[in-house]
Design a protein around this motif. Structure first.
Motif, PDB file in Angstrom:
ATOM      1  N   LEU A 162       9.970  10.872  -3.598  1.00 13.18           N
ATOM      2  CA  LEU A 162      10.752  11.689  -3.738  1.00 13.18           C
ATOM      3  C   LEU A 162      10.532  12.691  -5.193  1.00 13.18           C
ATOM      4  CD1 LEU A 162      13.588  12.792  -2.818  1.00 13.18           C
ATOM      5  CD2 LEU A 162      14.850  11.616  -4.745  1.00 13.18           C
ATOM      6  N   THR A 215       7.759   6.427   0.165  1.00 13.86           N
ATOM      7  CA  THR A 215       7.735   7.961   0.398  1.00 13.86           C
ATOM      8  C   THR A 215       8.080   8.211  -1.114  1.00 13.86           C
ATOM      9  OG1 THR A 215       8.957   7.574   2.448  1.00 13.86           O
ATOM     10  CG2 THR A 215       8.933   9.770   1.540  1.00 13.86           C
ATOM     11  N   GLY A 249      21.523   0.274  -6.797  1.00 13.82           N
ATOM     12  CA  GLY A 249      22.092  -0.280  -5.883  1.00 13.82           C
ATOM     13  C   GLY A 249      21.242  -0.745  -4.739  1.00 13.82           C
ATOM     14  N   ALA A 250      19.972  -1.025  -5.115  1.00 13.48           N
ATOM     15  CA  ALA A 250      18.719  -1.535  -4.094  1.00 13.48           C
ATOM     16  C   ALA A 250      19.190  -3.088  -4.013  1.00 13.48           C
ATOM     17  CB  ALA A 250      17.610  -1.299  -4.567  1.00 13.48           C
ATOM     18  N   GLY A 251      18.884  -3.630  -2.959  1.00 10.11           N
ATOM     19  CA  GLY A 251      18.500  -4.913  -2.755  1.00 10.11           C
ATOM     20  C   GLY A 251      20.015  -5.649  -1.802  1.00 10.11           C
ATOM     21  N   ARG A 275      13.234  -0.755   2.409  1.00  8.79           N
ATOM     22  CA  ARG A 275      14.171   0.169   2.546  1.00  8.79           C
ATOM     23  C   ARG A 275      14.788   0.147   0.898  1.00  8.79           C
ATOM     24  NH1 ARG A 275      15.502   0.509   8.456  1.00  8.79           N
ATOM     25  NH2 ARG A 275      17.357  -0.549   8.042  1.00  8.79           N
ATOM     26  N   ALA A 276      14.011  -0.086   0.216  1.00 11.22           N
ATOM     27  CA  ALA A 276      14.928  -0.078  -1.256  1.00 11.22           C
ATOM     28  C   ALA A 276      14.388   0.872  -1.659  1.00 11.22           C
ATOM     29  CB  ALA A 276      14.329  -1.359  -2.135  1.00 11.22           C
ATOM     30  N   TRP A 277      15.379   1.785  -2.662  1.00 13.57           N
ATOM     31  CA  TRP A 277      14.851   2.986  -3.614  1.00 13.57           C
ATOM     32  C   TRP A 277      14.470   2.351  -4.943  1.00 13.57           C
ATOM     33  CZ3 TRP A 277      13.921   8.069  -2.902  1.00 13.57           C
ATOM     34  CH2 TRP A 277      14.157   8.315  -1.604  1.00 13.57           C
ATOM     35  N   HIS A 337      11.361   8.597  -8.479  1.00 15.42           N
ATOM     36  CA  HIS A 337      12.073   7.841  -7.301  1.00 15.42           C
ATOM     37  C   HIS A 337      11.096   7.599  -6.114  1.00 15.42           C
ATOM     38  CE1 HIS A 337      16.360   8.405  -8.807  1.00 15.42           C
ATOM     39  NE2 HIS A 337      16.083   7.224  -8.928  1.00 15.42           N
ATOM     40  N   THR A 380      16.555   0.477  -7.922  1.00 16.90           N
ATOM     41  CA  THR A 380      17.399   1.378  -8.555  1.00 16.90           C
ATOM     42  C   THR A 380      18.935   0.441  -8.413  1.00 16.90           C
ATOM     43  OG1 THR A 380      17.872   2.139  -6.311  1.00 16.90           O
ATOM     44  CG2 THR A 380      16.588   3.510  -7.710  1.00 16.90           C
ATOM     45  N   GLU A 389       0.768  -1.312   0.207  1.00 14.37           N
ATOM     46  CA  GLU A 389      -0.058   0.059   0.032  1.00 14.37           C
ATOM     47  C   GLU A 389       0.671   1.321   0.017  1.00 14.37           C
ATOM     48  OE1 GLU A 389      -2.404   3.140   1.633  1.00 14.37           O
ATOM     49  OE2 GLU A 389      -0.881   2.155   2.778  1.00 14.37           O
ATOM     50  N   TYR A 439      10.688   5.317  -2.274  1.00 13.76           N
ATOM     51  CA  TYR A 439      11.585   4.572  -1.050  1.00 13.76           C
ATOM     52  C   TYR A 439      10.443   3.995  -0.348  1.00 13.76           C
ATOM     53  CZ  TYR A 439      14.423   4.436   3.116  1.00 13.76           C
ATOM     54  OH  TYR A 439      14.922   4.308   4.063  1.00 13.76           O
TER      55      TYR A 439
END
Lengths: 91, 994
Positions: A19, A17, A83-85, A61-63, A53, A81, A12, A55
């Motif tokens: 950006l 968040t 560097g996520a994961g 906490r992945a972007w 983007h 993104t 949901e 968050y």
């Protein structure tokens, strides 16, 4: 609105968040003030399909890079993104 | 006073339970009704016709409908803290002891002084307030508006907090269905038999919709039996959830629907531990709108007289509630369906005075019904109603051809046809489309995943409703991936349909379009003459459709009249934008449990319970409760306690819970390189076992956050943030890591809640620590120097992290233990520290000591200051790129006249300082032109025995020694202060290094 996190599944809106425009790329260290000014302040505000983007602070906490139609809120793609994961393997 | 005893109740029939009488009060009179009644039906059964006064003209009003579209019969329900204004009597379930009062009348409903407004009616037209109360402008707020609000309006909200609880819940399903009439029930059957997870929402307290009043034969069974059989079948399906008293009110993105469940509105008071209402967010793959249709009025003079009622509502009262709204009724219809009311009335033994049918042709069956019943069928229209607060007396009829007739009756049923309930399907800016064959708007452009079925889709016949619902239910289940055997479809015959559109009958006297907001046909015409022709302008100018009923009975009639006066067609005139909620939803339901102390979550520090035992005074900092100071017996104000705590620390030892700081573990071979990019200063150069103060900028060059970060291992840093920025910094660092610097091999872990952290400060800190740290640990100045940081073992074996950092300026350590040991550590510090006079201190003493040391904090890191403004410009590395580096170099951010942090002290040593005071050069007049900054932080310094402060002042550091004026217009103070070094205490820093 619901976003399908590539790591957590469909969640949901409240877990995320916003950006903003995901297009601007942070300029190289020697790019100069004008390029950084553009990066910091100038944003497209598209009435239509936009790459954004988001968050997933209420989850993994992945972007994420979310492709969303700002007129209909239809989300056509969600990608992590760069560097996520998990930690880099074999680096 | 006792009211009449159900004089208008039939002796048999209806869906009421005559064995359960309920007593209730309306305007102080006691009445009785039965279980199964609404307040409206119970009033009808008691012969009450007058139930309210209108919004603007205070005209007497009765009950117009039998559902949630009701514009008139609004009451204040309950009393005291539970008083609920503008409650529809037509949907309020009757319960024993119900109390209701009519609205907008004084001194009584029957004799209302403000009814004098009717005499001035010619001037109370649309736009009257705007046109009349314009001058003088300042009178509006003080005089005009309060007076108008007293005279116009609806009910009064309770003036004390709501004692009830409201809940919020999520539900997930394949198919959510709005409405349980014939279409909703067959939709639920088909979807449920397919194996779909179904939620069936019905706003009424029983299933059935119009079947409850209109009956019919389905699959050879009378409607009531078919409903019971269907309900039984649905209830036996494990994945079908039936939710009565629940209205689907909104549609949100991604297949999320809002629904309000009135869990306990049908009881005087919710049972203990139960909520009054529950707000549902339902996530469904498909939504079926089977919300039916709303019968529309015809606008004619006197159409608001008590006793004028929608034809379908009259059927509902007679058939469902066995209550007779009138003894001798007339019907005014333009369609076939209206005649069903006559059939119902005759069957109930009522007299029929006449049928006024606007259609030239009336079916032979109805003509023979009329001749058998001995009442005339008049081809024409009702042009006026003669009556008053006691109801309809006579009805004037304009016959086709021009002749006039008069009918004597005490009730007038009106049917202008039916409007599908297009609200839900139009909430995403879908515009309903006009269908000429039924002269009504039907859904078009519904949100993805939503379809309408049955009467809500313009299919008015019973057979068609069953078929559309069943097919749509099966299709929705299939779309959701369910394909079980759907069995056979329930069948019924379709009724004949014939309608001649009629919206407005010209005549003398007020003809109401929107009864709740007192908007008349002539208001619509006036709007057109004054240029407010667009439907959106019409709505705002006349307030048509803006009341609590959202124009359910008035919108289409209003725009049809506008279409007529502009010469456009109805579809050309168009509809206004539909917006949720479909029915009023209490703010309390949206808030749920998030009110008062539960408005947001509360975070407690590891030492909270211990601090509470000590009698600490707590302060809210964000979600946290932090000990502000610890008063002791004999202390009369906070300043005494805080001053004692500061002196105890500076003279001995004290400790403070600083667990609220954000804490982040940074791991990985590139951890140092990563921190170099997010801080302005270097961290890759930090030695293992050392801590360093770090400052972060935003990308625009302004200071973002600060804190100490320690290197615990080659590839492991422990980063701290301020309390306020703990969450945002984590998000920012993750953005840097994942988006800006994905090439770096580094991972971040939030450990704010995992570590309890305490500052232990004062010259006797080492003495105290020795008592709790394993004796093998070297705490000497050589073994653990200033800014040292490493893991240590405590006596007893617990591993802790120890940091030799000082916010107070004293010899100090910060110690971290796993959060579960936090309280035990505090209790042990108190025992072990007793010989040294250990003193717990709160956030106030912490603040005093940081101001004495000139450390910046929240008031200085205020989103406008640069590193240089804070006196930390030299920290900015020139050897690397970091977030905010380029923008920090902009002209305005490096201008020489910026306001920078500087200390202040009053020239009169006895004076108290206050933060917020403006700094004005001496001899200048206070004002924006001479404003050079302001005071950010102040405290009483026990070591200096006077008030001191930090301020942001233009060129402040170049002006040390200058006397300036502190101008504080808010408190009416002005005094001299001296600009001084911001480090008031131990500027050489010998104490913290000792």
């Amino acid at each position: 609105m619901r976003i399908v996190c590539p790591f957590c599944g469909e969640r949901e809106l409240g877990e995320y968040t916003y950006l903003g425009d995901a297009k601007p790329q942070r300029p190289a260290a020697d790019a100069g003030e004008d390029a950084v000014y553009d990066y910091v302040y100038l944003r497209d505000n598209i009435a239509g399909v936009m790459s954004e983007h988001w968050y997933h602070g209420g989850g993994c906490r992945a972007w994420l890079k979310v492709t969303r139609n700002t007129l209909t809120h239809e989300i056509s793609a969600v990608e992590p993104t760069a560097g996520a994961g998990a930690a880099k393997v074999g680096v | 006073m006792v009211g009449s005893a159900q004089t208008h109740r039939l002796t048999s029939g209806g869906l009421i339970d005559r064995s359960t009488p309920l007593s209730f009060r309306f305007d102080g009179k006691t009445f009785t009704g039965f279980q199964g009644d609404t307040l409206a039906s119970a009033l009808v059964a008691n012969g009450v016709k007058l139930v309210g006064r209108s919004f603007k003209y205070h005209r007497p009003r009765g009950i117009l409908t039998a559902g949630s579209e009701e514009p008139n019969a609004l009451v204040e329900l309950r009393s005291g803290a539970r008083r609920e204004p503008n409650t529809k009597a037509t949907t309020a379930e009757l319960y024993e002891g119900l109390e209701a009062a009519s609205q907008n009348r004084w001194p009584s409903l029957s004799f209302d002084v403000m009814a004098i407004n009717q005499l001035f009616a010619p001037i109370f037209v649309a736009g009257f307030y705007y046109k009349t109360f314009m001058w003088p402008a300042k009178f509006w707020e003080a005089i005009y508006e309060p007076a108008i609000r007293r005279a116009a309006g609806l009910g009064r909200a309770a003036s004390v907090p709501d004692p009830d609880h409201y809940d919020k819940a999520w539900a997930h399903c394949d198919v959510v269905i709005a409405g349980s009439g014939p279409a909703g029930l067959t939709a639920a059957l088909a979807a449920g038999r397919s194996g779909a997870r179904v939620i069936l929402c019905e706003e009424d307290f029983v299933l059935g919709g119009r079947l409850l009043a209109d009956g019919g034969m389905i699959d050879g069974l009378p409607a009531a039996e078919w409903i019971a059989r269907t309900r039984g079948e649905l209830a036996a399906m494990p994945d079908v959830r039936i939710m009565t008293r629940t209205t689907l009110f909104g549609v949100y993105d991604g297949g999320t629907y809002g629904a309000i469940e009135r869990v306990n509105d049908h009881l005087p008071v919710p049972p203990e531990h139960q909520v009054r209402q529950r707000l549902w967010r339902i996530v469904a793959k498909r939504c079926l709108v089977a919300a039916g249709s709303i019968e529309r009025p015809i606008v004619f003079a006197g159409n608001d007289t008590p006793g004028v009622m929608m034809a379908s509502a009259m059927r509902s009262y007679i058939s469902r509630y066995a209550a007779t709204p009138a003894g001798r009724i007339a019907l005014f219809t333009n369609n076939e369906d209206g005649w069903r009311t006559v059939e119902t009335a005759i069957a109930a033994g009522l007299q029929v005075a006449a049928v006024i049918d606007a259609r030239p042709d009336v079916s032979p069956a109805h003509r023979s019904l009329a001749s058998k019943g001995g009442f005339p069928v008049l081809n024409g229209s009702v042009s006026a109603v003669d009556g008053g607060k006691n109801g309809v007396r006579k009805i004037a009829v304009s016959l086709t051809g021009g002749a006039r007739a008069e009918v004597e009756a005490d009730g007038l049923a009106v049917s202008g046809g039916w409007n599908p309930a297009v609200g839900l399907t139009s909430y995403h800016r879908g515009r309903p489309k006009w269908r000429d064959d039924i002269a009504a708007f039907v859904p078009d452009g519904a949100p993805p995943g939503m379809v309408a079925a049955g009467a809500a889709n313009g299919a008015f016949g019973l057979g068609a409703c069953l078929r559309e619902g069943f097919e749509a239910g099966a299709a929705a289940a299939q779309d959701a991936g369910r394909s079980g055997n759907i069995g056979s479809m329930p069948v019924a015959d379709d009724e004949a349909f014939s309608l001649t559109p009629l919206w407005h009958v010209a005549g003398k006297g007020k003809a109401f379009v929107d009864q709740q907001h007192d908007v008349t046909a002539s208001d619509v015409e006036l709007a057109q003459r004054e240029g407010f022709q667009s439907v959106e302008h019409l709505k705002r100018y006349t307030t048509l459709g803006m009341a609590t009923d959202q124009g359910k009975t008035s919108n289409v009639a209003g725009l049809a009249i506008m279409a007529a006066v502009t010469g456009k067609s109805i579809p050309e005139t168009g509809t206004t934008i539909y917006r949720p909620p479909y029915v009023p939803v209490a703010i309390g339901a949206f808030a749920g449990h998030h009110r008062d102390e539960n408005f947001h979550a509360t975070r407690l520090t590891p030492s909270h319970h211990w601090a509470a035992e000590q009698g600490a005074v707590f302060v809210d900092t964000g979600l946290w409760k932090r000990a502000q100071w610890y008063p002791r017996a004999g202390e009369t104000d906070w300043l005494q306690s805080v001053t004692r705590e500061v002196k105890a620390v500076r003279g001995g030892v004290g400790f403070c819970d600083v667990s609220t700081l954000g804490k982040i573990d940074v791991h990985g071979p590139d951890a140092g390189a990563f921190l170099d990019r997010v801080y302005i200063n270097s961290f890759s150069s930090l030695a293992v076992g050392k801590a360093r103060y770090g400052l972060m900028l935003r990308e625009d060059g302004i200071v973002y956050d600060d804190g100490t970060t320690s290197r615990l291992a080659e590839d492991h840093y422990f980063l701290t943030t301020t309390t306020a920025k703990a969450g945002p910094v984590m998000q920012h660092l993750e953005f840097c890591r994942q988006v800006l610097l994905p090439e770096l091999d580094v991972q971040l872990t939030s450990v704010s809640d995992q570590w309890a952290q305490f500052s232990i400060a004062g010259p006797k800190t080492r003495d105290l620590l020795k008592e709790i740290v394993d004796p093998a640990e070297d705490l000497s100045n050589e073994g653990f120097p200033f800014m040292g940081a490493r893991e240590v073992k405590l006596s007893g074996g617990i591993k802790a992290r120890l940091f030799r950092i000082s916010f107070s300026g004293e010899m100090a350590f910060e110690i971290s233990v796993p959060a579960r040991y936090g309280e035990a550590l505090v209790r042990n510090l108190m025992i072990a520290g007793k010989p040294f006079g250990v003193t717990p201190y709160g956030t106030e003493a912490l603040g005093v000591m940081r101001i004495e040391k000139g450390h910046v904090a929240g008031p200085e890191l205020n989103g406008t200051t640069t590193a240089a403004d804070l006196g930390l410009g030299k920290m900015m590395s020139t050897k690397k790129d970091f977030i905010g580096r380029v923008m920090a170099g902009r002209e305005a951010l490096t201008a020489p006249n910026r306001q920078v942090v500087v200390g202040i002290k009053p020239t009169d040593k006895a004076r108290r300082l206050r933060s917020g005071a403006h700094i004005i050069p001496k001899g200048e007049v206070p004002g924006p032109d001479n404003d050079q900054g302001y005071v950010t932080s102040v405290c009483f310094s026990p070591v200096l025995d006077q008030w001191i402060g930090l301020s942001l002042v233009e060129r402040g550091r170049e002006r040390i020694g200058e006397i300036v004026r502190a101008h504080d217009p808010l408190r009416g103070e002005e005094y001299d202060v001296e600009l001084c070094n911001s480090v008031f205490y131990d500027p050489e820093g010998g104490r913290q290094r000792g």
